[in-house]
Design an enzyme around this catalytic site. Structure first.
Site, PDB file in Angstrom:
ATOM      1  N   VAL A  12       0.834  -1.266  -0.007  1.00  0.00           N
ATOM      2  CA  VAL A  12      -0.049   0.088   0.076  1.00  0.00           C
ATOM      3  C   VAL A  12       0.991   1.263  -0.049  1.00  0.00           C
ATOM      4  O   VAL A  12       0.629   2.122  -0.701  1.00  0.00           O
ATOM      5  CB  VAL A  12      -0.784  -0.028   1.165  1.00  0.00           C
ATOM      6  CG1 VAL A  12      -1.608   1.438   1.277  1.00  0.00           C
ATOM      7  CG2 VAL A  12      -2.059  -1.085   1.109  1.00  0.00           C
ATOM      8  N   ASN A 228     -14.790  -3.778   3.169  1.00  0.00           N
ATOM      9  CA  ASN A 228     -14.241  -4.839   2.883  1.00  0.00           C
ATOM     10  C   ASN A 228     -14.982  -6.100   3.069  1.00  0.00           C
ATOM     11  O   ASN A 228     -15.129  -7.168   2.557  1.00  0.00           O
ATOM     12  CB  ASN A 228     -12.592  -5.211   3.459  1.00  0.00           C
ATOM     13  CG  ASN A 228     -11.722  -4.235   2.283  1.00  0.00           C
ATOM     14  OD1 ASN A 228     -11.880  -3.957   1.420  1.00  0.00           O
ATOM     15  ND2 ASN A 228     -10.629  -4.348   2.852  1.00  0.00           N
ATOM     16  N   LEU A 270     -18.552 -11.328  -7.620  1.00  0.00           N
ATOM     17  CA  LEU A 270     -19.520 -12.441  -7.832  1.00  0.00           C
ATOM     18  C   LEU A 270     -18.858 -13.657  -8.395  1.00  0.00           C
ATOM     19  O   LEU A 270     -19.528 -14.510  -9.078  1.00  0.00           O
ATOM     20  CB  LEU A 270     -20.932 -11.918  -8.447  1.00  0.00           C
ATOM     21  CG  LEU A 270     -21.841 -11.480  -7.627  1.00  0.00           C
ATOM     22  CD1 LEU A 270     -22.999 -11.222  -8.324  1.00  0.00           C
ATOM     23  CD2 LEU A 270     -22.202 -12.170  -6.177  1.00  0.00           C
ATOM     24  N   CYS A 280      -6.007  -8.611   3.224  1.00  0.00           N
ATOM     25  CA  CYS A 280      -7.104  -7.715   3.523  1.00  0.00           C
ATOM     26  C   CYS A 280      -8.314  -8.500   4.059  1.00  0.00           C
ATOM     27  O   CYS A 280      -8.745  -8.389   5.298  1.00  0.00           O
ATOM     28  CB  CYS A 280      -7.278  -6.717   2.508  1.00  0.00           C
ATOM     29  SG  CYS A 280      -6.034  -5.421   2.344  1.00  0.00           S
ATOM     30  N   LYS A 340      -4.252 -14.125  -5.757  1.00  0.00           N
ATOM     31  CA  LYS A 340      -5.174 -13.895  -6.889  1.00  0.00           C
ATOM     32  C   LYS A 340      -4.193 -13.523  -8.014  1.00  0.00           C
ATOM     33  O   LYS A 340      -2.981 -13.439  -7.913  1.00  0.00           O
ATOM     34  CB  LYS A 340      -6.110 -12.733  -6.530  1.00  0.00           C
ATOM     35  CG  LYS A 340      -5.408 -11.607  -6.540  1.00  0.00           C
ATOM     36  CD  LYS A 340      -6.492 -10.451  -6.280  1.00  0.00           C
ATOM     37  CE  LYS A 340      -5.776  -8.991  -6.583  1.00  0.00           C
ATOM     38  NZ  LYS A 340      -6.541  -7.981  -6.490  1.00  0.00           N
TER      39      LYS A 340
END
Ligand code: UDX
Ligand code: UDX
Length: 462
Positions: A12, A228, A270, A280, A340
């Site tokens: 970040v 979140n 979704l 996170c 991811k």
């Protein structure tokens, strides 16, 4: 142009520092990890993040400096962003000790009005605590404000998320601080940055001035946790629906398209899979749960979100066992290690958790990830092996597992894969292919929320 310090040069802090420099500010990025500071000073880029190398090359040495001296940085700037880690403690609460020690060091070096900005994800009340630490350290007469300005940066698209945000939330309890921070973001909120010919390209080809939402500090802290937690809830919700799809023979991709095209719901977040990971969502959902409990409200919905997420991985593990029967000695090819696609981050990665379980059950793992192999090697040492590409992973494997949604894993030559694999079994935790194309290529395919393909052959192999 403002003079800004960013404390913390992680996923970040470094992105924020580089983007603030890109907006024309003069930025010092401080970290107490000397090796990291040296890497940054020497032109290195310690994390994998699209457009970050360009921004660092553009601004390093001009309006972006790296330093390990917080006192000097504090004295030279009036705006200080805190972006140090806030890892989870055993009981789910966020560990705020780094934030506290940074606040204390700022207080010890204060030499005029400062705005201290919480960029790290922190529970509600943190701004009050920072204020208290500052007062206790300095005595009552120093001038400062504490502002909550949460980040909504997704790893992999963090630079464009910063420069093309849906909104910028500034939680300030003083108008002086609010005005100063609004000035920092003015190139985005006025749209001036979007007219610049050398801007970082907008992600979807269009850009409009970013919305600025001014709130109290407490509201901003809650906005971050609630955002979140809501996104994590959306993922757990669709994963739960995927499990029903499997029971009734429906297709989760069709269902989520149908549900997500209701503009009140929206299609993003979704995607069913093996559950959310990263630094996170897991931490923030449990920290928000803990904060609610502290405040006297039992947010049971968040327990369900976490349970479904955990269960999603266990269900995938069960699918692997069903497909392969026993795991001891089986050679498994793994595509994807990061939590991811588009990042090298493996914190709370479902892929890593699954590999740990597979190793515990005696499987041999050969893995490939475009960016996360180095970090993974640090935790597994030589307990797993690595390949140079997806096809090498598949070579002679008893099955191929897809665990991260990297774009390059979604367009493999399936015919070729079929020839490489010892058994034509693919277990896809990210639904990167359709069961039909797998079937056409003679592959047995098990994914999430959809019927497996070629189940008959699959039964023979099993
Ligand atoms: C951030 C936020 O801090 C976290 O709250 C949010 O939810 C996710 O993003 P991240 O940038 O991912 O964390 O953390 P990390 O990559 O670990 O970077 C933190 C950096 O701060 C490290 O480089 C560390 O060396 C530095 N640090 C830590 C300091 O400079 N001083 C400290 O006292 C502690
Ligand atoms: C998140 C927030 O999105 C961002 O605003 C900021 O607060 C930091 O935390 P990040 O953790 O980088 O960003 O990634 P994100 O894209 O949100 O994905 C988190 C996890 O959810 C990943 O493991 C991802 O694979 C998973 N996910 C995401 C799904 O399983 N399905 C989806 O539809 C979307």
């Amino acid at each position: 142009m403002e003079k800004i310090t960013v404390v913390g040069s992680g996923y970040v802090g470094l992105v924020a520092a580089a983007c603030l420099a890109e907006l024309g500010h003069s930025v010092i990025c401080v970290d107490n990890d000397l090796a990291r500071v040296e890497t940054l000073q020497g032109g290195g880029v310690p994390i994998h993040e699209q457009f970050l190398p360009e921004l660092l090359a553009r601004h390093r040495g001009t309006n972006l400096e790296f330093s390990s001296s917080l006192p000097e940085a504090v004295r030279s700037s009036s705006i200080i962003f805190i972006a140090v880690g806030t890892p989870p403690k055993e009981n789910g609460e966020a560990d705020l000790s780094y934030v506290e020690s940074v606040a204390r060091e700022i207080a010890q070096n204060i030499n005029g009005y400062k705005v201290i900005i919480e960029k790290s994800t922190v529970p509600v009340y943190t701004s009050d605590w920072i204020r208290r630490v500052m007062h206790l350290t300095t005595g009552a007469d120093c001038e400062f404000d504490v502002v909550s300005n949460p980040e909504f940066l997704r790893e992999g698209t963090a630079v464009t998320d910063f420069l093309y945000p849906d909104r910028i939330v500034v939680g300030a309890d003083s108008s002086r601080a609010a005005a100063l921070i609004s000035e920092v973001y003015a190139p985005l909120t006025t749209g001036k940055y979007y007219l610049s010919p050398d801007r970082i390209p907008e992600p979807d080809g269009s850009a409009c001035a970013a919305a600025l939402i001014l709130t109290t500090a407490k509201s901003a802290e809650l906005i971050k946790h609630a955002s979140n937690a809501f996104l994590a809830m959306k993922i757990s919700f669709i994963n739960a629906v995927a499990n029903i799809c499997e029971e009734v023979g429906a297709d989760i991709e069709q269902v989520s398209r149908g549900v997500g095209s209701d503009s009140r719901i929206g299609p993003r977040f979704l995607r069913a899979g093996i559950g959310y990971g990263g630094s996170c969502f897991p931490k923030d959902v449990s920290a928000f749960r803990a904060v609610a409990h502290e405040c006297g409200y039992e947010f049971d919905l968040l327990d369900a979100v976490m349970d479904i997420n955990e269960d999603q991985r266990l269900r995938f593990m069960k699918k692997i066992r069903t497909a392969l029967w026993t795991l001891k000695g089986k050679k498994l090819g793994v595509l994807g290690l990061a939590f991811k696609g588009r990042t090298d981050d493996i914190r709370e990665s479902p892929a890593i958790a699954l590999i740990q379980q597979l190793l515990a059950e005696g499987a041999c793992i050969r893995a490939f990830d475009p960016a996360a192999m180095e970090r993974t090697a640090e935790i597994f040492n030589d307990r797993i092996t690595f390949a140079e590409g997806p096809y090498e992973v598949a070579q002679d494997a008893d099955a191929l597992l897809i665990l991260t949604d990297w774009e390059e894993f979604a367009s493999l030559d399936l015919k070729h894969l079929r020839t490489l694999l010892k058994y034509p079994i693919i277990l896809d935790g990210r639904n990167l292919y359709t069961p039909e194309e797998m079937e056409q290529n003679g592959l047995m395919y098990v994914s999430v929320g959809r019927k497996p393909s070629n189940l008959k052959q699959f039964a023979k192999v099993g």
